[in-house]
Design a protein around this motif. Structure first.
Motif, PDB file in Angstrom:
ATOM      1  N   GLY A   1       0.830  -1.238  -0.014  1.00  0.00           N
ATOM      2  CA  GLY A   1       0.085  -0.067  -0.102  1.00  0.00           C
ATOM      3  C   GLY A   1       0.862   1.297   0.089  1.00  0.00           C
ATOM      4  O   GLY A   1       2.209   1.243  -0.040  1.00  0.00           O
ATOM      5  N   THR A   2       0.218   2.386  -0.109  1.00  0.00           N
ATOM      6  CA  THR A   2       0.860   3.750  -0.241  1.00  0.00           C
ATOM      7  C   THR A   2       0.928   4.190   1.422  1.00  0.00           C
ATOM      8  O   THR A   2      -0.007   4.531   1.956  1.00  0.00           O
ATOM      9  CB  THR A   2       0.182   4.792  -1.136  1.00  0.00           C
ATOM     10  N   VAL A   3       2.231   4.946   1.696  1.00  0.00           N
ATOM     11  CA  VAL A   3       2.302   5.670   2.757  1.00  0.00           C
ATOM     12  C   VAL A   3       2.056   6.760   2.954  1.00  0.00           C
ATOM     13  O   VAL A   3       2.316   7.776   1.911  1.00  0.00           O
ATOM     14  CB  VAL A   3       3.840   5.571   3.390  1.00  0.00           C
ATOM     15  N   ILE A   4       0.993   7.435   3.839  1.00  0.00           N
ATOM     16  CA  ILE A   4       0.619   8.729   4.009  1.00  0.00           C
ATOM     17  C   ILE A   4       0.947   9.275   5.195  1.00  0.00           C
ATOM     18  O   ILE A   4       0.568   8.417   6.204  1.00  0.00           O
ATOM     19  CB  ILE A   4      -0.989   8.655   3.676  1.00  0.00           C
ATOM     20  N   LEU A   5       1.448  10.427   5.508  1.00  0.00           N
ATOM     21  CA  LEU A   5       1.797  11.300   6.547  1.00  0.00           C
ATOM     22  C   LEU A   5       0.652  11.983   7.182  1.00  0.00           C
ATOM     23  O   LEU A   5       0.170  12.826   6.291  1.00  0.00           O
ATOM     24  CB  LEU A   5       3.195  11.788   6.560  1.00  0.00           C
ATOM     25  N   ASN A   6       0.527  12.194   8.348  1.00  0.00           N
ATOM     26  CA  ASN A   6      -0.459  13.267   8.859  1.00  0.00           C
ATOM     27  C   ASN A   6      -1.691  13.283   8.487  1.00  0.00           C
ATOM     28  O   ASN A   6      -2.159  14.216   7.752  1.00  0.00           O
ATOM     29  CB  ASN A   6       0.107  14.619   9.025  1.00  0.00           C
ATOM     30  N   LYS A   7      -2.176  11.986   8.271  1.00  0.00           N
ATOM     31  CA  LYS A   7      -3.579  11.815   7.710  1.00  0.00           C
ATOM     32  C   LYS A   7      -4.751  12.122   8.650  1.00  0.00           C
ATOM     33  O   LYS A   7      -4.649  11.618   9.726  1.00  0.00           O
ATOM     34  CB  LYS A   7      -3.799  10.588   7.142  1.00  0.00           C
ATOM     35  N   ASP A   8      -5.541  13.054   8.476  1.00  0.00           N
ATOM     36  CA  ASP A   8      -6.441  13.443   9.324  1.00  0.00           C
ATOM     37  C   ASP A   8      -7.924  13.459   8.642  1.00  0.00           C
ATOM     38  O   ASP A   8      -8.363  13.780   7.639  1.00  0.00           O
ATOM     39  CB  ASP A   8      -6.368  15.192   9.642  1.00  0.00           C
ATOM     40  N   PHE A   9      -8.688  12.328   9.256  1.00  0.00           N
ATOM     41  CA  PHE A   9     -10.025  12.053   8.873  1.00  0.00           C
ATOM     42  C   PHE A   9     -10.982  12.941   9.405  1.00  0.00           C
ATOM     43  O   PHE A   9     -12.256  12.933   9.218  1.00  0.00           O
ATOM     44  CB  PHE A   9     -10.300  10.622   9.179  1.00  0.00           C
ATOM     45  N   GLY A  10     -10.577  13.711  10.428  1.00  0.00           N
ATOM     46  CA  GLY A  10     -11.554  14.457  11.111  1.00  0.00           C
ATOM     47  C   GLY A  10     -12.021  13.642  12.497  1.00  0.00           C
ATOM     48  O   GLY A  10     -11.793  12.467  12.689  1.00  0.00           O
ATOM     49  N   ALA A  11     -12.836  14.288  13.406  1.00  0.00           N
ATOM     50  CA  ALA A  11     -13.374  13.716  14.508  1.00  0.00           C
ATOM     51  C   ALA A  11     -12.102  13.115  15.419  1.00  0.00           C
ATOM     52  O   ALA A  11     -12.688  12.100  16.010  1.00  0.00           O
ATOM     53  CB  ALA A  11     -14.197  12.665  14.139  1.00  0.00           C
ATOM     54  N   GLY A  12     -11.182  13.714  15.419  1.00  0.00           N
ATOM     55  CA  GLY A  12     -10.130  13.175  16.218  1.00  0.00           C
ATOM     56  C   GLY A  12      -9.374  11.846  15.827  1.00  0.00           C
ATOM     57  O   GLY A  12      -8.404  11.283  16.539  1.00  0.00           O
ATOM     58  N   TYR A  13      -9.662  11.360  14.276  1.00  0.00           N
ATOM     59  CA  TYR A  13      -8.932  10.480  13.616  1.00  0.00           C
ATOM     60  C   TYR A  13      -7.571  11.016  13.073  1.00  0.00           C
ATOM     61  O   TYR A  13      -7.825  11.318  11.776  1.00  0.00           O
ATOM     62  CB  TYR A  13      -9.692   9.784  12.863  1.00  0.00           C
ATOM     63  N   LEU A  14      -6.630  11.133  13.763  1.00  0.00           N
ATOM     64  CA  LEU A  14      -5.170  11.848  13.147  1.00  0.00           C
ATOM     65  C   LEU A  14      -4.255  10.690  13.249  1.00  0.00           C
ATOM     66  O   LEU A  14      -3.965  10.252  14.250  1.00  0.00           O
ATOM     67  CB  LEU A  14      -5.023  13.059  13.947  1.00  0.00           C
ATOM     68  N   PHE A  15      -3.710  10.253  12.207  1.00  0.00           N
ATOM     69  CA  PHE A  15      -2.617   9.493  12.087  1.00  0.00           C
ATOM     70  C   PHE A  15      -1.127   9.966  11.798  1.00  0.00           C
ATOM     71  O   PHE A  15      -1.368  10.819  10.672  1.00  0.00           O
ATOM     72  CB  PHE A  15      -3.121   8.280  11.138  1.00  0.00           C
ATOM     73  N   ASP A  16      -0.135   9.840  12.482  1.00  0.00           N
ATOM     74  CA  ASP A  16       1.107  10.307  11.781  1.00  0.00           C
ATOM     75  C   ASP A  16       1.563   9.568  10.579  1.00  0.00           C
ATOM     76  O   ASP A  16       2.182  10.156   9.845  1.00  0.00           O
ATOM     77  CB  ASP A  16       1.868  10.172  12.867  1.00  0.00           C
ATOM     78  N   VAL A  17       1.532   8.174  10.667  1.00  0.00           N
ATOM     79  CA  VAL A  17       1.850   7.315   9.583  1.00  0.00           C
ATOM     80  C   VAL A  17       0.670   6.476   9.291  1.00  0.00           C
ATOM     81  O   VAL A  17       0.003   5.957  10.180  1.00  0.00           O
ATOM     82  CB  VAL A  17       3.136   6.559   9.846  1.00  0.00           C
ATOM     83  N   LEU A  18       0.404   6.331   7.976  1.00  0.00           N
ATOM     84  CA  LEU A  18      -0.903   5.567   7.668  1.00  0.00           C
ATOM     85  C   LEU A  18      -0.612   4.850   6.403  1.00  0.00           C
ATOM     86  O   LEU A  18       0.131   5.511   5.412  1.00  0.00           O
ATOM     87  CB  LEU A  18      -2.211   6.225   7.600  1.00  0.00           C
ATOM     88  N   ILE A  19      -0.954   3.656   6.291  1.00  0.00           N
ATOM     89  CA  ILE A  19      -0.851   3.005   4.707  1.00  0.00           C
ATOM     90  C   ILE A  19      -1.983   2.617   4.185  1.00  0.00           C
ATOM     91  O   ILE A  19      -3.172   2.083   4.860  1.00  0.00           O
ATOM     92  CB  ILE A  19       0.241   1.529   4.970  1.00  0.00           C
TER      93      ILE A  19
END
Length: 246
Positions: free
Chosen positions: A222-240
């Protein structure tokens, strides 16, 4: 002389009347401004008081039909004990329209994804996001036994040690599924560990449309995404994201 005295008194009375009128207008204006500020403050409040009238568990989430004032609507929060008829409170959330829950096989006209509900009205100190949760989780050590590295792949430790190197790039990782939340915002959230640790982090979150279960050892791409913010408190420093299981 008497004539001029009468004229003077009339002018003085007119000036006094004008001042009283201006004072009255200023008082009304100040009152109106105060009222507007009060209304604005109430309108900008993010706290919601709700009564639960229906609940539907779904994987790691629970969907709640709630009543707020005279309005009924659906919210979704991480799974926890919820009592029908009880009063709860939550802050901001992310509204999703025409949201299809694949796990429930149901489409909601609108549903608000909130980071959680609380029993008391004022508990802002308990407001957390994924970063806080992750830090608390990572005070413990991974229980996953060291899993062999995937062919042409990387270790989870390598990703956390140099996340910017892999930003927006595809990676291959082999690991054990330790947690699954299906049907959240249209995808499945999976936590993967391989027994390695980088910068104190050992648990990577991936999103996919594929189904796996806790305990599975899988190889993903998968693709690495940094600082992904879905809103509602769902914030990921690192996400695939956009993960396929190989």
């Amino acid at each position: 002389m008497k004539y001029f005295t009468v004229i003077f008194l009339m002018i003085l009375g007119f000036i006094t009347s004008c001042k009283d009128s201006e004072k009255s207008k200023m008082t009304k204006s100040t009152k109106s401004t105060t009222e507007k500020k009060s209304v604005k403050k109430v309108a900008s409040s993010n706290s919601h008081k709700i009564v639960v009238i229906e609940k539907i568990p779904a994987g790691g989430y629970i969907y709640l039909k709630v009543l707020e004032n005279d309005k009924k609507y659906w919210i979704a929060v991480p799974g926890r004990q919820i009592k029908i008829g009880a009063t709860y409170y939550y802050d901001e959330g992310m509204e999703m329209k025409n949201f299809e829950s694949k796990i429930l096989k149901r489409t909601f006209d609108t549903v608000i994804f909130a980071q959680g509900v609380r029993d008391e009205e004022n508990k802002t100190k308990n407001k957390i996001n994924n970063r806080t949760v992750k830090k608390n989780i990572n005070k413990r050590k991974t229980k996953v036994v060291n899993i062999e590295k995937a062919i042409n792949g990387i270790r989870i430790s390598e990703l956390f040690e140099n996340p910017k190197v892999y930003q927006n790039k595809e990676v291959i990782i082999k690991g054990e599924v330790v947690k699954v939340n299906n049907g959240i915002m249209g995808v499945n959230f999976i936590h993967l560990q391989d027994g390695t640790t980088g910068n104190g982090e050992y648990d990577i979150t991936i999103t996919t449309n594929e189904k796996v279960k806790v305990g599975d050892i899988i190889t993903i791409k998968g693709t690495v995404i940094l600082n992904k913010d879905f809103g509602a408190g769902y914030l990921f420093d690192v996400l695939i994201e956009k993960v396929s299981v190989l």
